[in-house]
Motif scaffolding. Structure first.
Motif, PDB file in Angstrom:
ATOM      1  N   GLU A 193       3.125 178.128  45.405  1.00 18.43           N
ATOM      2  CA  GLU A 193       2.137 178.201  46.473  1.00 18.43           C
ATOM      3  C   GLU A 193       2.352 179.484  47.271  1.00 18.43           C
ATOM      4  O   GLU A 193       3.429 179.697  47.835  1.00 18.43           O
ATOM      5  CB  GLU A 193       2.248 176.991  47.392  1.00 18.43           C
ATOM      6  CG  GLU A 193       2.067 175.658  46.679  1.00 18.43           C
ATOM      7  CD  GLU A 193       2.460 174.489  47.561  1.00 18.43           C
ATOM      8  OE1 GLU A 193       1.698 174.179  48.504  1.00 18.43           O
ATOM      9  OE2 GLU A 193       3.533 173.886  47.316  1.00 18.43           O
ATOM     10  N   ASN A 201       1.012 181.612  50.421  1.00 20.63           N
ATOM     11  CA  ASN A 201       0.220 181.582  51.653  1.00 20.63           C
ATOM     12  C   ASN A 201      -0.035 183.007  52.132  1.00 20.63           C
ATOM     13  O   ASN A 201       0.915 183.773  52.353  1.00 20.63           O
ATOM     14  CB  ASN A 201       0.950 180.791  52.734  1.00 20.63           C
ATOM     15  CG  ASN A 201       1.092 179.326  52.385  1.00 20.63           C
ATOM     16  OD1 ASN A 201       0.189 178.537  52.610  1.00 20.63           O
ATOM     17  ND2 ASN A 201       2.232 178.963  51.793  1.00 20.63           N
ATOM     18  N   GLU A 214      -2.150 184.891  58.185  1.00 21.44           N
ATOM     19  CA  GLU A 214      -3.338 184.662  59.002  1.00 21.44           C
ATOM     20  C   GLU A 214      -3.703 185.878  59.841  1.00 21.44           C
ATOM     21  O   GLU A 214      -4.870 186.088  60.162  1.00 21.44           O
ATOM     22  CB  GLU A 214      -3.111 183.450  59.919  1.00 21.44           C
ATOM     23  CG  GLU A 214      -3.015 182.125  59.176  1.00 21.44           C
ATOM     24  CD  GLU A 214      -2.977 180.946  60.129  1.00 21.44           C
ATOM     25  OE1 GLU A 214      -3.103 181.181  61.361  1.00 21.44           O
ATOM     26  OE2 GLU A 214      -2.821 179.805  59.662  1.00 21.44           O
ATOM     27  N   GLU A 243      -7.747 178.272  48.273  1.00 24.28           N
ATOM     28  CA  GLU A 243      -8.156 177.675  49.540  1.00 24.28           C
ATOM     29  C   GLU A 243      -8.570 178.774  50.515  1.00 24.28           C
ATOM     30  O   GLU A 243      -7.958 179.846  50.550  1.00 24.28           O
ATOM     31  CB  GLU A 243      -7.006 176.853  50.138  1.00 24.28           C
ATOM     32  CG  GLU A 243      -6.569 175.676  49.277  1.00 24.28           C
ATOM     33  CD  GLU A 243      -5.437 174.883  49.913  1.00 24.28           C
ATOM     34  OE1 GLU A 243      -5.342 174.907  51.169  1.00 24.28           O
ATOM     35  OE2 GLU A 243      -4.649 174.260  49.181  1.00 24.28           O
ATOM     36  N   SER A 292      -6.821 181.744  52.221  1.00 24.55           N
ATOM     37  CA  SER A 292      -5.619 181.389  52.979  1.00 24.55           C
ATOM     38  C   SER A 292      -4.446 181.003  52.087  1.00 24.55           C
ATOM     39  O   SER A 292      -3.286 181.176  52.468  1.00 24.55           O
ATOM     40  CB  SER A 292      -5.913 180.232  53.931  1.00 24.55           C
ATOM     41  OG  SER A 292      -6.345 179.088  53.200  1.00 24.55           O
ATOM     42  N   LYS A 293      -4.742 180.496  50.861  1.00 28.47           N
ATOM     43  CA  LYS A 293      -3.654 179.995  50.024  1.00 28.47           C
ATOM     44  C   LYS A 293      -4.050 180.017  48.549  1.00 28.47           C
ATOM     45  O   LYS A 293      -5.185 179.699  48.193  1.00 28.47           O
ATOM     46  CB  LYS A 293      -3.291 178.565  50.443  1.00 28.47           C
ATOM     47  CG  LYS A 293      -2.118 177.950  49.732  1.00 28.47           C
ATOM     48  CD  LYS A 293      -1.853 176.556  50.285  1.00 28.47           C
ATOM     49  CE  LYS A 293      -0.694 175.858  49.623  1.00 28.47           C
ATOM     50  NZ  LYS A 293      -0.461 174.499  50.172  1.00 28.47           N
ATOM     51  N   THR A 324      -2.589 178.494  44.842  1.00 26.54           N
ATOM     52  CA  THR A 324      -1.633 177.548  44.273  1.00 26.54           C
ATOM     53  C   THR A 324      -1.753 177.546  42.756  1.00 26.54           C
ATOM     54  O   THR A 324      -2.820 177.233  42.212  1.00 26.54           O
ATOM     55  CB  THR A 324      -1.870 176.123  44.805  1.00 26.54           C
ATOM     56  OG1 THR A 324      -1.769 176.134  46.233  1.00 26.54           O
ATOM     57  CG2 THR A 324      -0.838 175.157  44.234  1.00 26.54           C
TER      58      THR A 324
END
Length: 242
Positions: free
Chosen positions: A65, A67, A70, A90, A110-111, A113
């Motif tokens: 994952e 990330n 932000e 995501e 944002s992510k 995976t």
């Protein structure tokens, strides 16, 4: 001769032992998730790969994952297919919106995976790269990607610690992409008008040369015609006198 060899052999063994100890200590510390390349230009696009080594002796890495930060949203993020893995993306709302190349960015990834297929994954002693394309890169000094690495036995390695400038490397460092300011002279848009002007000048020179060439050819043909008429007239005059 024997006395000279013994000290050299002993020294070589000592150096080998020291090197083995140093490498043995450095190995585990460097076996963490990284992003490659580690440096890029602000405002540009690039291809990057998250390199994930497997640190377990008995379990496989089955999920990764990543990330995205932000505080540094990216307008476009796309992934490359990795055999044996599926990927989910995501997104999140950017509030307030951020202006990117003249348009307002209201949503960003944002992510990411990656999940291994059954009986797949990164086996012990192996590593895997997960390529992505990103851009335009934000106007910031760096991007820190916090990564979770899940193993088949349920253990999770959390590569989430941000490094501090001038400090020691954290125990679980997060991958960092350093961003540098792009130089104005490197802009392809700025050089485009100059290139177009050069092409126009070349076309003008070529056209002028062609026009002169045609004019010369016409003048040459006219000279041949006049010369031929004069020759015929000269041959006819003696015949008429007789």
């Amino acid at each position: 001769m024997i006395r000279l060899r013994r000290p050299a052999t002993a020294a070589a063994l000592t150096l080998a032992a020291v090197a083995t100890a140093v490498l043995g200590l450095a190995g585990p510390a460097s076996a963490h998730v990284t992003v490659n390349p580690t440096e890029a230009k602000q405002g540009g696009y690039g291809r990057f790969a998250f390199r994930v080594p497997n640190e377990s002796d008995t379990a496989s890495t089955t999920k990764v994952e990543v990330n995205l930060p932000e505080n540094a949203p990216v307008g476009s993020v796309s992934t490359m297919p990795v055999p044996g893995w599926t990927v989910t993306v995501e997104k999140r709302k950017v509030d307030p919106p951020v202006e990117v190349h003249g348009s307002q960015l209201t949503e960003a990834v944002s992510k990411l995976t990656w999940t291994a297929v059954p009986n797949g994954g990164v086996k012990p002693g192996e590593f895997q790269e997960f390529p992505v394309s990103m851009g335009p890169l934000p106007q910031t000094d760096r991007m820190v990607f916090k990564v979770l690495q899940t193993y088949s036995d349920g253990n999770i390695s959390r590569w989430i610690e941000e490094p501090t400038p001038g400090g020691e490397e954290p125990e679980n460092p997060a991958p960092v992409l350093t961003l540098t300011a792009a130089s104005a002279s490197a802009s392809p848009v700025a050089s485009a008008p100059a290139a177009a002007a050069d092409v126009d000048d070349d076309d003008a020179d070529t056209g002028a040369a062609t026009a002169f060439g045609v004019a010369g050819l016409v003048a040459g043909l006219a000279g041949l015609v006049l010369g031929g008429l004069a020759f015929l007239r000269t041959r006819r005059e003696p015949a008429s006198k007789s």
